[in-house]
Design a protein around this motif. Structure first.
Motif, short mmCIF file in Angstrom:
data_model
loop_
_atom_site.label_atom_id
_atom_site.label_comp_id
_atom_site.label_asym_id
_atom_site.label_seq_id
_atom_site.Cartn_x
_atom_site.Cartn_y
_atom_site.Cartn_z
N SER B 135 -0.06 2.57 -14.26
CA SER B 135 0.93 1.48 -14.23
C SER B 135 2.32 2.00 -13.95
O SER B 135 3.22 1.23 -13.65
CB SER B 135 0.91 0.74 -15.58
N ALA B 139 1.74 2.68 -9.53
CA ALA B 139 2.03 1.29 -9.24
C ALA B 139 3.31 1.18 -8.38
O ALA B 139 3.40 0.36 -7.48
CB ALA B 139 2.20 0.50 -10.53
N GLY B 142 2.76 1.16 -4.90
CA GLY B 142 1.99 0.03 -4.39
C GLY B 142 0.50 0.29 -4.24
O GLY B 142 -0.17 -0.29 -3.40
N ILE B 143 0.01 1.19 -5.04
CA ILE B 143 -1.43 1.41 -5.01
C ILE B 143 -2.06 0.47 -6.02
O ILE B 143 -1.62 0.39 -7.16
CB ILE B 143 -1.77 2.86 -5.41
N ASN B 144 -3.10 -0.22 -5.60
CA ASN B 144 -3.69 -1.14 -6.55
C ASN B 144 -4.44 -0.37 -7.63
O ASN B 144 -4.94 0.74 -7.40
CB ASN B 144 -4.60 -2.15 -5.84
N PRO B 145 -4.50 -0.94 -8.79
CA PRO B 145 -5.02 -0.26 -9.98
C PRO B 145 -6.42 0.32 -9.78
O PRO B 145 -6.71 1.42 -10.23
CB PRO B 145 -5.04 -1.35 -11.03
N GLU B 146 -7.25 -0.44 -9.10
CA GLU B 146 -8.62 0.03 -8.94
C GLU B 146 -8.68 1.33 -8.15
O GLU B 146 -9.29 2.31 -8.55
CB GLU B 146 -9.46 -1.04 -8.22
N ARG B 147 -7.99 1.31 -7.01
CA ARG B 147 -7.96 2.51 -6.19
C ARG B 147 -7.27 3.65 -6.92
O ARG B 147 -7.69 4.81 -6.86
CB ARG B 147 -7.25 2.20 -4.86
N THR B 149 -7.15 4.17 -10.08
CA THR B 149 -8.09 4.69 -11.06
C THR B 149 -9.08 5.64 -10.42
O THR B 149 -9.32 6.75 -10.92
CB THR B 149 -8.86 3.54 -11.72
#
Lengths: 198, 198
Positions: B135, B139, B142-147, B149
């Motif tokens: 986060s 974040a 701009g990397i989405n959380p799923e990727r 992770t």
DNA sequence: GCTTCTATTGACATTTTTGTAGATAACTCT
DNA sequence: AGAGTTATCTACAAAAATGTCAATAGAAGC
């Protein structure tokens, strides 16, 4: 009283050792090296602990034999699967095989155990395997030995890490346990492809 | 006879625990979990084994405390270094930091130990750290959380593998011990860059 | 100095783990 | 069937590891 004492079983020395080693492996994989106690191994194998000593001499003997057997298994499993000739399939395959080897049957745990115990000497088998891959499949594709070695080092390390902590790591962050493995596989595949196309 | 009995040293409880834990960590890193014996820990700390028991209650107490302390260290080390704002430097940095954390001070050995013993429960610290990174720095980019992770899972696994067997693996195939680490670092960096530029 | 508190210790006790020895029984070979 | 071999077992012994306890001795406060 019809309590009939189970007839005592007599195995061939090889079978007896095999049986005992399987029990030991189970213990190692399930509960770690700390659980490799003489009596527990014996109980798992369904024999008396004196029998274990008869076949392996000491608890160290059991550990040594177990390590050797597991290494042999691991190496064999990896090498056996080094078959396909189609580059793409092979690329996919090498990851699969590596990850499988280190994940299933506690390969990663074996390696961790060896490392933690400092018994990294008798790994000549592994060395031979690496050289076989380098001079075999990878040389065919015109990869120079140095770069090939590097790739192997990375791939094996990754497989090791994933096999050892992949599942619990994923669960730790609230994902299904296979997440790590899948992500790593994709990552490895992409990286290998990039390295080969340079 | 001028054999003068060394004057008995009296520490504060905190200092005493700290001293003992250091000895324990040394043992764990040098000789593996099997070497975590009460008497040996005591000897390493320069106290009697009764003293160890006085402070930790039991050998399990020592192990638990040690695990907690080492995890705390590891997580702190990684998070502390999550500073630079320049994307490139950060990209370079994340690998460095991770690898350092898992290689030095036996981070990988700690993780392996925990995993082998099945004590993966009390890793809430780790979970918190991962979420902080996801986060926070990731974040921002701009990397989405799923990727994000997934990338973290892979990076940590790799660091783990490299930290644990990297050196001996390299030596096994006749290269300098840092080879694995360097190759893995490059590999990780390239992979991350590719993933981020998609 | 004197008292109080408790970290530290040596000596002992208990439990766990490993190893030994002799007797027994399963299997093979003749 | 009978004999020989040895894998297996039970019972015992030894060693290693953990844990208990009462006595000692640093340090701090009065």
């Amino acid at each position: 009283m019809s309590i009939e004492a189970a007839r005592r079983m007599r195995r061939s020395p090889a079978a007896a050792r095999e049986n005992i080693l399987q029990a030991a492996e189970q213990l190692l994989v399930d509960h770690g090296p700390q659980a490799l106690k003489l009596v527990d191994v014996a109980k798992g194998a369904g024999v008396s602990h004196a029998t274990v000593l008869h076949h392996f001499g000491s608890i160290d003997g059991v550990q040594t034999a177990l390590a050797e057997a597991m290494i042999r298994q691991l190496v064999a499993r990896v090498l056996e699967a080094e078959r396909p000739d189609d580059p793409h399939e092979q690329l996919e395959g090498v990851g699969q095989v590596l990850f499988d080897a280190f994940e299933s049957a506690g390969g990663a745990r074996l390696a961790a155990w060896l490392e933690l115990t400092g018994e990294t000497r008798r790994l000549t088998l592994v060395r031979a395997a690496v050289e076989e891959v380098i001079s075999g499949p990878m040389a065919q594709k015109g990869i120079n030995p140095e770069r090939a070695t590097n790739l192997i080092l990375v791939a094996v390390s990754l497989a090791m890490g994933v096999g050892l902590i992949g599942r619990s790591l994923a669960e730790l962050v609230g994902r299904p346990p296979e997440t790590t493995r899948e992500a790593a596989l994709a990552f490895l595949k992409a990286g290998l492809a990039a390295a080969l196309n340079e």
